[in-house]
Design an enzyme around this catalytic site. Structure first.
Site, short mmCIF file in Angstrom:
data_model
loop_
_atom_site.label_atom_id
_atom_site.label_comp_id
_atom_site.label_asym_id
_atom_site.label_seq_id
_atom_site.Cartn_x
_atom_site.Cartn_y
_atom_site.Cartn_z
N ASP A 83 34.43 72.14 46.32
CA ASP A 83 34.67 72.15 47.76
C ASP A 83 35.37 70.87 48.03
OD1 ASP A 83 34.47 72.03 50.55
OD2 ASP A 83 32.37 72.93 50.70
N LYS B 74 28.91 66.94 53.81
CA LYS B 74 30.08 66.74 54.29
C LYS B 74 30.23 65.93 55.51
CE LYS B 74 31.08 71.41 52.82
NZ LYS B 74 31.51 72.79 53.20
N HIS C 231 53.75 51.40 42.77
CA HIS C 231 53.85 52.27 43.75
C HIS C 231 55.69 52.61 44.28
CE1 HIS C 231 50.16 54.18 45.05
NE2 HIS C 231 49.63 53.11 44.39
#
Length: 587
Positions: free
Chosen positions: A473, A397, A571
């Site tokens: 996760d 992480k 966008h």
């Protein structure tokens, strides 16, 4: 927690049909709970300072006085007025300090009333369930009256009238008051009530009363709170909703996959879907699994660098591998040690264990194996001081070069050849423009920025969306998004060869959030739900390949939009709300 905050709470769950009873002393507006910190009308830090000073001062005074008596042969039982006062101050300060640090037996005899009518006794009716919450996941959840959520501010985005929720029952109301007063810890509601849904409802209402903020808009109903007990989330008060879109089908290794993506970013699913279309029309993509192994790297310390180096040589000696592997592998039938790489930093040694983990992501599995080895090494290296089971050489992480170079989890490369006419008709650009943009943006631009594993356009967008949808996760998106995107003109510049290389995709199909109903459904859509009994680990490896294939599609589409100058336009069309958000305020 100070002593006064802890009321007289006694819980007992009897066998058979006997109900669970608890005595709870509630704090209301008319009742003031005496706390140890109320001994002086001063701020808490000053009160503590006064009593600490008094305590140690009188201890020093008495010890000095008694030393002089011993030297002068004076009986110790003969005390002066000053010594009597010092002893009283010592006792008073000692009682205060015990009471402040939460020792109940000091305050209970003083504060406990002899009148039983001053205590309110709550009888918590036992659930129909006869086992603790979470041990019988297939049993139905009893219907509990939902707790009212007071409307503090008008909801902006919902024009429909609010649904009137009935107020809490008298029984639940008493428990809510106890949680607000602190006499029942919020974290213990599941174990005391035996009903996870009811516990979440009571905790939610107590939180609203404590903070004065409304949780209206955060759903409570429609979720199996028992499924997260002890493994996914503690002290729940609701759940969030993230829309799930489908990109694809993605033709990968001769199979079609409909890729679930959980995201709140407009254009992301549509863009990935366009990339999937271009890949499919060009014959599909192919993937190769380069490596599969989860890592954990403890840090140990010795009295000298020489001893640290001796352990390094021991761990890396091929003659010792079989013994170390046997010790490591006994922790799991799926965890199999692959390699151990060591790094010395002064007197400290970092050992990076890498092992296979079946269909699990494998962090817990590799950690158990590492602990077994550390215990074993203590026999031959008794002077080894284990500083931590993780020394960040893993590296979990966090962006780290070791993951970029050595890999962690699944290392996958995925490629496709996009035909020139597909680049023009579907992606609305040309091969030369894509190749040049990739070189200047993903390669040169990322190098100028000092990127670590970030030689891509937006791999983390796709990785995060697939991870959220499939119960992975989310924090491991950091290293899982390490990716280098390559584009090259082939066949005399007519066609485009595009590839993504991702050395550390960390995924699993069992454990953690994968067992939740929504995430399990998304895994089932991909055909990788749960563990593969015939070929352990193949489901997790397939999921990693799908992640890489989805990233390939996302990279292809976004780079084409940038090359064609369509990024801002798309966008503005798909990623802007048409609702007025200027009136939004905290409730």
């Amino acid at each position: 927690m100070d002593g006064g905050r802890r009321g007289s709470v006694m819980g007992h769950t009897s066998k058979g049909d006997k109900p669970m009873k608890m005595k709870v002393k509630f704090v209301d507006e008319e009742t003031k709970v005496v706390k140890a910190s109320d001994a002086l009308p001063l701020p808490l830090y000053l009160t503590n300072a006064v009593f600490f000073t008094l305590f140690f001062s009188v201890v020093y005074f008495l010890l000095t006085s008694w030393r002089e008596k011993i030297r002068n042969d004076t009986p110790l039982h003969i005390v002066s007025l000053g010594e009597i006062v010092a002893i009283l101050v010592l006792v008073a300060s000692f009682v205060y300090l015990l009471g402040f640090f939460g020792i109940d037996f000091v305050q209970s005899p003083i504060l406990q009333t002899t009148d039983d009518e001053e205590e309110e006794e709550i009888i918590l009716k036992e659930d129909a369930r006869k086992v603790p919450c979470g041990q019988a996941l297939d049993c139905p959840i009893p219907q509990i009256t939902p707790i009212a959520s007071p409307r503090v501010a008008q909801k902006v985005f919902d024009e429909k009238p609010a649904i009137e929720i009935p107020p809490p029952t008298a029984e639940d109301e008493e428990i809510i008051k106890a949680v607000v007063a602190g006499t029942i810890p919020s974290y213990s509601l599941e174990s005391k009530l035996g009903d996870c849904k009811r516990a979440a409802s009571i905790r939610r209402e107590a939180l609203q009363r404590t903070t004065g903020k409304s949780l209206e808009g955060l759903p409570l109903e429609g979720f199996d709170y028992e499924s997260i007990l002890g493994q996914c989330c503690e002290m729940p008060v609701g759940y969030i909703t993230i829309p799930v879109g489908i990109a694809g089908p993605l033709m990968l290794d001769g199979r079609e996959f409909s890729v679930p993506m959980a995201t709140t970013e407009g254009c992301l699913v549509a863009s990935t879907n366009r990339g999937c279309k271009a890949i499919n029309l060009s014959g599909g993509a192919s993937s190769v699994l380069l490596k599969d192994g989860m890592t954990r790297a403890p840090v140990v310390r010795f009295n000298s660098a020489k001893r640290a180096a001796e352990l390094k040589f021991f761990m890396e000696d091929p003659d010792n591998y079989e013994t170390i592997s046997m010790v490591f592998n006994k922790s799991s039938r799926f965890g199999r040690l692959q390699t151990v790489k060591c790094a010395v930093a002064g007197k400290n040694l970092y050992m990076r264990f890498c092992c296979s983990t079946g269909d699990a992501m494998g962090m817990n599995m590799v950690s158990k194996g590492v602990q077994n080895v550390l215990d074993f090494l203590q026999n031959d290296f008794p002077d080894m001081d284990v500083i931590g089971i993780s020394g960040n050489y893993c590296s979990d992480k966090k962006p780290a070069a070791v993951n970029w170079i050595e890999g962690r989890g699944k290392s996958v490369v995925c490629e496709a050849v996009i035909k020139g006419d597909i680049v023009t008709k579907v992606l609305k650009t040309n091969v030369a423009a894509l190749v040049e943009l990739n070189m200047l943006k993903n390669l040169t631009g990322s190098a100028i920025a000092g990127a670590l594993g970030g030689f891509n356009a937006h791999a983390s967008n796709i990785v995060s969306a697939v991870y959220l949808a499939t119960g992975q996760d989310p924090a491991q998106n950091i290293e899982s998004s390490h990716c280098i995107s390559m584009m090259e003109a082939i066949n005399d510049g007519k066609d485009l060869h595009v590839s993504v290389t991702m050395p550390s995709i960390e995924v699993g199909t069992v454990g953690g959030g994968t067992q939740l109903a929504s995430q399990s459904a998304c895994l089932n859509l991909l055909g990788v739900k749960g563990a593969n009994r015939e070929a352990p680990g193949s489901n997790a490896r397939q999921l990693a390949s799908v992640v890489a294939g989805s990233v390939l599609a996302g990279e292809l589409s976004l780079m084409s939009a940038i090359a064609a100058g369509q990024l801002v336009k798309s966008h503005m069309k798909y990623n802007r709300s048409s609702k007025d958000v200027t009136t939004v305020a905290s409730a």
